[in-house]
Design a protein around this motif. Structure first.
Motif, PDB file in Angstrom:
ATOM      1  N   ASP A   4      -2.535  26.578 -16.654  1.00 18.85           N
ATOM      2  CA  ASP A   4      -2.529  26.368 -18.097  1.00 18.85           C
ATOM      3  C   ASP A   4      -3.056  27.598 -18.828  1.00 18.85           C
ATOM      4  O   ASP A   4      -2.514  27.984 -19.876  1.00 18.85           O
ATOM      5  CB  ASP A   4      -3.389  25.145 -18.442  1.00 18.85           C
ATOM      6  N   ARG A   5      -4.091  28.243 -18.290  1.00 17.48           N
ATOM      7  CA  ARG A   5      -4.627  29.435 -18.932  1.00 17.48           C
ATOM      8  C   ARG A   5      -3.602  30.575 -18.905  1.00 17.48           C
ATOM      9  O   ARG A   5      -3.439  31.312 -19.891  1.00 17.48           O
ATOM     10  CB  ARG A   5      -5.916  29.859 -18.233  1.00 17.48           C
ATOM     11  N   ALA A   6      -2.910  30.730 -17.753  1.00 11.81           N
ATOM     12  CA  ALA A   6      -1.892  31.777 -17.656  1.00 11.81           C
ATOM     13  C   ALA A   6      -0.741  31.509 -18.628  1.00 11.81           C
ATOM     14  O   ALA A   6      -0.224  32.438 -19.282  1.00 11.81           O
ATOM     15  CB  ALA A   6      -1.363  31.857 -16.226  1.00 11.81           C
ATOM     16  N   LEU A   7      -0.323  30.245 -18.765  1.00  8.20           N
ATOM     17  CA  LEU A   7       0.752  29.908 -19.705  1.00  8.20           C
ATOM     18  C   LEU A   7       0.329  30.202 -21.142  1.00  8.20           C
ATOM     19  O   LEU A   7       1.134  30.703 -21.951  1.00  8.20           O
ATOM     20  CB  LEU A   7       1.123  28.434 -19.542  1.00  8.20           C
ATOM     21  N   LEU A   8      -0.923  29.915 -21.465  1.00  6.03           N
ATOM     22  CA  LEU A   8      -1.421  30.205 -22.807  1.00  6.03           C
ATOM     23  C   LEU A   8      -1.406  31.698 -23.084  1.00  6.03           C
ATOM     24  O   LEU A   8      -0.970  32.151 -24.167  1.00  6.03           O
ATOM     25  CB  LEU A   8      -2.841  29.643 -22.955  1.00  6.03           C
ATOM     26  N   HIS A   9      -1.857  32.494 -22.121  1.00 10.15           N
ATOM     27  CA  HIS A   9      -1.861  33.945 -22.310  1.00 10.15           C
ATOM     28  C   HIS A   9      -0.447  34.487 -22.485  1.00 10.15           C
ATOM     29  O   HIS A   9      -0.211  35.367 -23.349  1.00 10.15           O
ATOM     30  CB  HIS A   9      -2.533  34.619 -21.115  1.00 10.15           C
TER      31      HIS A   9
END
Length: 391
Positions: A4-9
């Motif tokens: 989820d953090r990678a998708l947000l970035h």
């Protein structure tokens, strides 16, 4: 959570690229470029259709880690339409580079090479079909070199990531192997301590029990003989306590044990004499020329004789005789304990921990162990230890 953090970035990166491209196209429109003396031929003003194409070019960056190849292919169509309709791509062209880098970084070599070839082919097609007069061949070569460099950077990152993962995997395997070795060493140490404790306690307690029974029987009729038996019990008890104190001292980390030589075959005459005092008729026979043997084999041979005589004392019955035979051969040590009593049935019905410990000791040094009744009656415990180097 990490996904989820990678998708947000990546989503933020896609928004930044789209917003930067739109802002660049709005600020540097054809009229502004012409006023500054920059080439603006074949460029048209940004309109809603062009803005949609810019957003569609940058949008696949949001899924560059999950579907990098699909995102690269999806971004090529709107990017080609921007060139076909004469819009300036702005920084939207960076989206294709980011997606090419992602394919090289997150996919295998074959897929990464295919993506590089596709990117070069598409760019070459656009350069031929929608060529600008102000763009020369050197500019196209620079773009091709940049694409190859970006692809190479992605491959380097993938190889580095694979190398780090391999190091982590090796460290994890080494840690698991170390933990397994530690558990095995602890288990072996527990087995060794259990064998030593059993050999010491079982032998001395068996001797003390027999001597106490003899003292009880003659206490009224022959007090002097009873006194000798009680003295022997006291001596045996002190020996047991001394050996147990040494074993327990080794286990304690806050106290130093009194180190001393382990018993060996040189102590067999003392052991035989002790068994005679306990009431077991025992003979010791040494055949061949005695020679030095490894310390472990020496201790194992002594413990085997000790356990064999203890079992004879406990199970052979009154009047039984035990014979201890030690045969020294050039490449083998043969140790045997035989008796002519009645202990075979008792031992076969309920084997004790002592015989299990003897099996472990003999197996530890590659020996051959035979335990069982004799054809002519009685019981036999025999071990043959191989000796290396002619010892």
């Amino acid at each position: 959570m990490r996904t989820d953090r990678a998708l947000l970035h990546d989503t933020v990166l896609a928004v930044v690229l789209a917003a930067g491209s739109l802002a660049l196209l709005l600020v540097y429109d054809p009229a502004t470029l012409q006023a500054q003396g920059l080439p603006s031929d074949m460029l048209r003003d940004l309109d809603p259709f062009g803005a949609v194409l810019v957003v569609l070019t940058c949008a696949p960056v949001a899924v560059r880690r999950r579907w990098p190849l699909a995102g690269l292919c999806a971004g090529m169509l709107p990017e080609g339409l921007l060139s076909a309709f004469g819009y300036g791509a702005g920084v939207a062209g960076l989206a294709g580079m980011v997606l090419l880098y992602s394919v090289a970084s997150y996919r295998g070599l074959a897929v990464a090479l295919g993506a590089l070839l596709l990117s070069l082919t598409v760019y070459a097609s656009q350069a031929v079909l929608f060529a600008l007069p102000t763009v020369g061949w050197s500019d196209h070569v620079v773009v091709a070199v940049v694409l190859v460099a970006i692809w190479g950077a992605g491959r380097s990152l993938r190889l580095r990531r694979a190398y780090l993962d391999e190091l982590k995997d090796r460290a994890a395997r080494a840690e698991r192997a170390h933990a397994a070795d530690t558990r095995a060493a602890r288990a072996e140490e527990r087995s060794r301590i259990a064998r030593e404790l059993h050999d010491v306690v079982a032998h001395h307690v068996s001797v003390m029990t027999v001597q106490a029974a003899a003292a009880r029987k003659v206490l009224a009729s022959d007090p002097e003989l009873a006194r000798e038996a009680l003295s022997a019990i006291e001596h045996t008890g002190r020996m047991a306590m001394s050996e147990m104190r040494n074993i327990v001292g080794v286990l304690r980390t806050d106290a130093r044990a009194e180190l001393g030589p382990q018993p060996g075959m040189q102590d067999l005459p003392t052991l035989v004499e002790q068994m005679r005092e306990a009431g077991l008729a025992t003979r010791l026979s040494v055949e061949g020329e005695p020679r030095p043997v490894p310390a472990g084999v020496d201790l194992a041979a002594y413990r085997l004789v000790q356990e064999g005589l203890t079992n004879t004392l406990r199970h052979a019955g009154a009047g039984a005789e035990a014979v201890v035979t030690v045969r020294h051969e050039p490449r083998e040590l043969d140790v045997r304990v035989e008796d002519d009593g009645l202990g075979a049935t008792a031992l076969s019905e309920q084997p004790g921990h002592g015989l299990v410990g003897i099996r472990e000791r003999v197996a530890l040094y590659g020996g051959i162990l035979n335990i069982g009744p004799r054809a002519e009656g009685g019981f036999e415990v025999r071990a043959r230890f191989p000796l290396k180097g002619g010892q």
